[in-house]
Structure formats: structure tokens, C-alpha cells
Design a protein around this motif. Structure first.
Motif, PDB file in Angstrom:
ATOM      1  N   ASN A 173      19.558 -51.625  -2.932  1.00 28.72           N
ATOM      2  CA  ASN A 173      20.868 -49.929  -2.811  1.00 28.72           C
ATOM      3  C   ASN A 173      19.704 -49.382  -3.910  1.00 28.72           C
ATOM      4  N   ARG A 174      19.361 -50.335  -4.898  1.00 27.73           N
ATOM      5  CA  ARG A 174      18.715 -48.799  -5.762  1.00 27.73           C
ATOM      6  C   ARG A 174      17.301 -48.120  -5.272  1.00 27.73           C
ATOM      7  N   ILE A 175      16.287 -49.492  -4.638  1.00 27.41           N
ATOM      8  CA  ILE A 175      15.549 -48.331  -4.201  1.00 27.41           C
ATOM      9  C   ILE A 175      15.394 -47.270  -2.472  1.00 27.41           C
ATOM     10  N   ASN A 176      16.962 -47.490  -1.311  1.00 26.48           N
ATOM     11  CA  ASN A 176      17.398 -46.458  -0.935  1.00 26.48           C
ATOM     12  C   ASN A 176      17.564 -45.747  -0.996  1.00 26.48           C
ATOM     13  N   ALA A 177      18.409 -45.611  -2.747  1.00 23.74           N
ATOM     14  CA  ALA A 177      18.952 -44.358  -2.914  1.00 23.74           C
ATOM     15  C   ALA A 177      17.619 -43.909  -3.565  1.00 23.74           C
ATOM     16  N   SER A 178      16.645 -44.076  -4.535  1.00 22.97           N
ATOM     17  CA  SER A 178      15.943 -43.361  -4.755  1.00 22.97           C
ATOM     18  C   SER A 178      14.758 -43.322  -3.344  1.00 22.97           C
ATOM     19  N   ASP A 179      15.033 -43.349  -2.520  1.00 27.47           N
ATOM     20  CA  ASP A 179      13.942 -43.132  -1.041  1.00 27.47           C
ATOM     21  C   ASP A 179      15.290 -41.382  -0.738  1.00 27.47           C
ATOM     22  N   ARG A 180      16.485 -41.340  -0.358  1.00 25.54           N
ATOM     23  CA  ARG A 180      17.224 -40.940  -0.507  1.00 25.54           C
ATOM     24  C   ARG A 180      16.914 -39.333  -1.104  1.00 25.54           C
ATOM     25  N   ALA A 184      15.982 -35.686  -0.559  1.00 23.48           N
ATOM     26  CA  ALA A 184      16.563 -35.212  -1.217  1.00 23.48           C
ATOM     27  C   ALA A 184      15.898 -33.614  -1.863  1.00 23.48           C
ATOM     28  N   ALA A 185      14.536 -34.074  -2.647  1.00 23.94           N
ATOM     29  CA  ALA A 185      14.329 -33.536  -4.210  1.00 23.94           C
ATOM     30  C   ALA A 185      12.789 -32.567  -3.304  1.00 23.94           C
ATOM     31  N   GLU A 186      12.815 -32.644  -2.161  1.00 25.88           N
ATOM     32  CA  GLU A 186      11.476 -32.377  -1.120  1.00 25.88           C
ATOM     33  C   GLU A 186      12.540 -31.181  -0.504  1.00 25.88           C
ATOM     34  N   TYR A 187      13.135 -32.299   0.152  1.00 28.98           N
ATOM     35  CA  TYR A 187      14.678 -30.676   0.817  1.00 28.98           C
ATOM     36  C   TYR A 187      14.518 -29.233  -0.006  1.00 28.98           C
ATOM     37  N   GLU A 188      15.296 -29.793  -1.608  1.00 35.43           N
ATOM     38  CA  GLU A 188      15.402 -28.752  -2.109  1.00 35.43           C
ATOM     39  C   GLU A 188      14.291 -27.714  -2.630  1.00 35.43           C
ATOM     40  N   ALA A 189      12.796 -28.346  -2.700  1.00 37.95           N
ATOM     41  CA  ALA A 189      11.943 -27.322  -3.389  1.00 37.95           C
ATOM     42  C   ALA A 189      11.528 -26.969  -2.167  1.00 37.95           C
TER      43      ALA A 189
END
Length: 316
Positions: A173-180, A184-189
Motif C-alpha cells: 500500500n505504501r509503494i502504491n501510494a508513493s507511485d500515485r 501527482a507530482a509530475e502532473y503538478e510540475a
């Protein structure tokens, strides 16, 4: 009681004991003196009392057996799998199902354990989730080969649940959350980059328009100055005096605009009452000195003789 009545009662009892019914989707195994005699299908059936005996009922409907298995994956993760096996007795193989196999559920469970514990250790945890259908097909193939001998048909096998250790699930779950969060950071950038580019383009366009406005303003000011000098020349004021007069006029205009703004903190130096007259006097004197210097540079001196004239005098 008469003998005829007794005989009639006995006959009725015998008939009653010899009649039995078989439910739909069921089969009954009848034995005679402990030996297999026949298989009776659904409906009304007869047997010889005290001679024939119903040995058992075989269910012909599809049944489901859920098997819970714990095993280890290739990357040493313990995981629990729930395998649901759907099976039924083959209608023309009721004899084999009844006499050859006493505990079919236990037999099916053993084969499921054997296949799953042979297949899952070949895969890492992620592949177990992705290839659960392959595991189910392997289980079904092994069960069909084994259980057909005993009169059972395997309809389907399903991997209905894959449950790894709780710590492994939390890590996943942590890996999945980190990937998401990364996505999200890429889209925000990307959105920030688009905003910066749009802002830079807008600022560039604003500067271009501002520069064009300043250029137009200065062009109009220069044109106005030229026209003002021409007007003053027509009334007998030369260009130098006209330029000085225009500068003094702009000086007073600047003082007026500064004085009209109560919040202005601009100070003009010098700001004495005689500043304008001093400025006019200094500018007229500067223009006069500049004109005189130009005339001196344009007039040749007496000691300056042309070299060609000297050559002609010497030859004469």
C-alpha cells in the motif's frame, strides 16, 4: 382376526416397505444382501423388503468446496490463497463415485494443496496476483486427471482470494501510494511549467507593448518639440532659445504634476524659485559657447597654408 385379513395386512406392509422415492438430481445405490444391485434414478422406485437395502444417496448437483492454503512465493512471502472448486458426480459414473472414493472432499483438498504448493513457489508475489488464472487452470487440469477416475467431473476452479502477510500488504500500500504521489507530482510540475511559460509569454508581450508605447510616446514628444521649435522660430526666437524655453516649460510642468500628487515623495534639486531662470541662463550661455566654438573650428588660421601653393611659389 381372520387369516385373510392378516395376509392382506402383511401384503400392504410389504408393498409399503418396498416403495421408495428418489429426489431430483439424486441417485440411490441399492444393495441386495450387502452386494451392489442397482442404481435408481429420481422418481418412484421399488425394492424387495428385507432383501434389498438403500446403501446410500449420491448428490448429482454441482457442489463447491472452498480450500484455504498457506504457501510461500519465490520472493519468500507467505500468502494465503482461497481456492473454490466446483465439481459434480458424473451421472453414468455413480458406481465409481460411491464405491471407489469414500471422502471426495478430502481427496480434492489434497490435490489442490499439492498443485498450489507446486505452482506458487515458482512466482513472486506480484506474479501471483497477475497469474492467478494460470494457477486455477493448473489446479483444474490436475483435478480432472485424478478425479475422473472416481466418477467426478471438475466444473471450474477459482482463486477467490489472495491474502499476503499484513506487513507485506502495508508495504504494498505504501509503494502504491508513493507511485500515485509521484504521478501527482509530475502532473503538478507540468501544470506549474505551463503556468510559468504562459506567464513568461504574457510578460514578454506586455514588455513588447510597453516598449512600443514608450517608443510611440517619445516619437510624439519629439514631433511636438520639433513643431514647438518651428512655431517659436516663426516669431523671431532662434532654435537655441526655443530649446531652452521648452526645457524650462517642461520643468514647470513636472513641478505641477509632482505638486498635484499628495502622496508623492519626489524632491527636485535645485528647487529654489530662481532655479528656472538660472537654468534658462545657463542653457543660453551653453548654446552660445557651443556655437562660437563651432565657428572657430570651421575658420582656417593664418599660419595654415596649402602645401600645393608653397610648391608653386618655390618653383617660380
Amino acid at each position: 382376526m381372520s387369516p385373510s385379513i392378516i395376509v392382506a395386512v402383511v401384503i400392504v406392509v410389504i408393498i409399503f416397505l418396498g416403495i421408495f422415492t428418489v429426489k431430483q438430481q439424486s441417485a440411490v445405490v441399492v444393495q441386495r444382501f450387502g452386494k451392489f444391485n442397482s442404481i435408481r434414478q429420481s422418481g418412484l422406485n421399488f425394492k424387495i423388503p428385507l432383501v434389498d437395502k438403500v446403501a446410500g444417496v449420491v448428490n448429482l448437483r454441482i457442489q463447491q468446496l472452498d480450500v484455504l492454503i498457506e504457501t510461500k512465493t519465490k520472493d519468500n512471502v507467505f500468502v494465503k490463497l482461497k481456492v473454490s472448486v466446483q465439481f459434480k458426480v458424473i451421472q453414468d459414473r455413480v458406481y465409481d463415485a460411491f464405491y471407489k472414493l469414500e471422502y471426495p472432499h478430502d481427496q480434492i483438498t489434497s490435490y489442490v494443496f499439492d498443485v498450489v504448493r507446486a505452482e506458487v513457489p515458482k512466482l513472486i508475489l506480484d506474479d501471483v496476483f497477475e497469474r492467478k488464472d494460470n494457477i486455477a487452470v493448473a489446479v483444474k487440469g490436475e483435478l480432472n486427471d485424478a478425479m475422473t477416475t472416481y466418477g467426478y467431473d471438475i466444473i471450474n476452479t477459482l482463486i477467490t482470494d489472495i491474502d499476503p502477510d499484513i506487513q507485506v500488504k502495508n508495504a504494498m500500500n505504501r509503494i502504491n501510494a508513493s507511485d500515485r504521489e509521484k504521478v501527482a507530482a509530475e502532473y503538478e510540475a507540468e501544470a506549474s511549467r505551463i503556468r510559468i511559460v504562459a506567464k513568461a509569454k504574457a510578460e514578454a508581450e506586455s514588455k513588447r507593448l510597453q516598449g512600443q508605447g514608450i517608443a510611440d510616446q517619445r516619437r510624439e514628444i519629439a514631433q511636438g518639440l520639433v513643431e514647438s521649435v518651428d512655431v517659436l522660430n516663426k516669431v523671431g526666437i532662434n532654435s537655441q532659445e526655443a530649446s531652452a524655453l521648452i526645457v524650462v516649460t517642461q520643468h514647470y510642468d513636472t513641478l505641477q504634476s509632482v505638486g498635484s500628487d499628495s502622496r508623492s515623495n519626489l524632491i527636485l534639486l535645485p528647487n529654489a524659485p530662481s532655479a528656472a531662470s538660472d537654468m534658462l541662463t545657463n542653457m543660453v550661455a551653453s548654446f552660445a559657447a557651443s556655437s562660437k566654438l563651432k565657428e572657430m573650428n570651421d575658420t582656417p588660421t593664418k599660419g595654415n597654408v596649402n602645401d600645393s601653393d608653397q610648391v608653386e611659389d618655390y618653383n617660380a
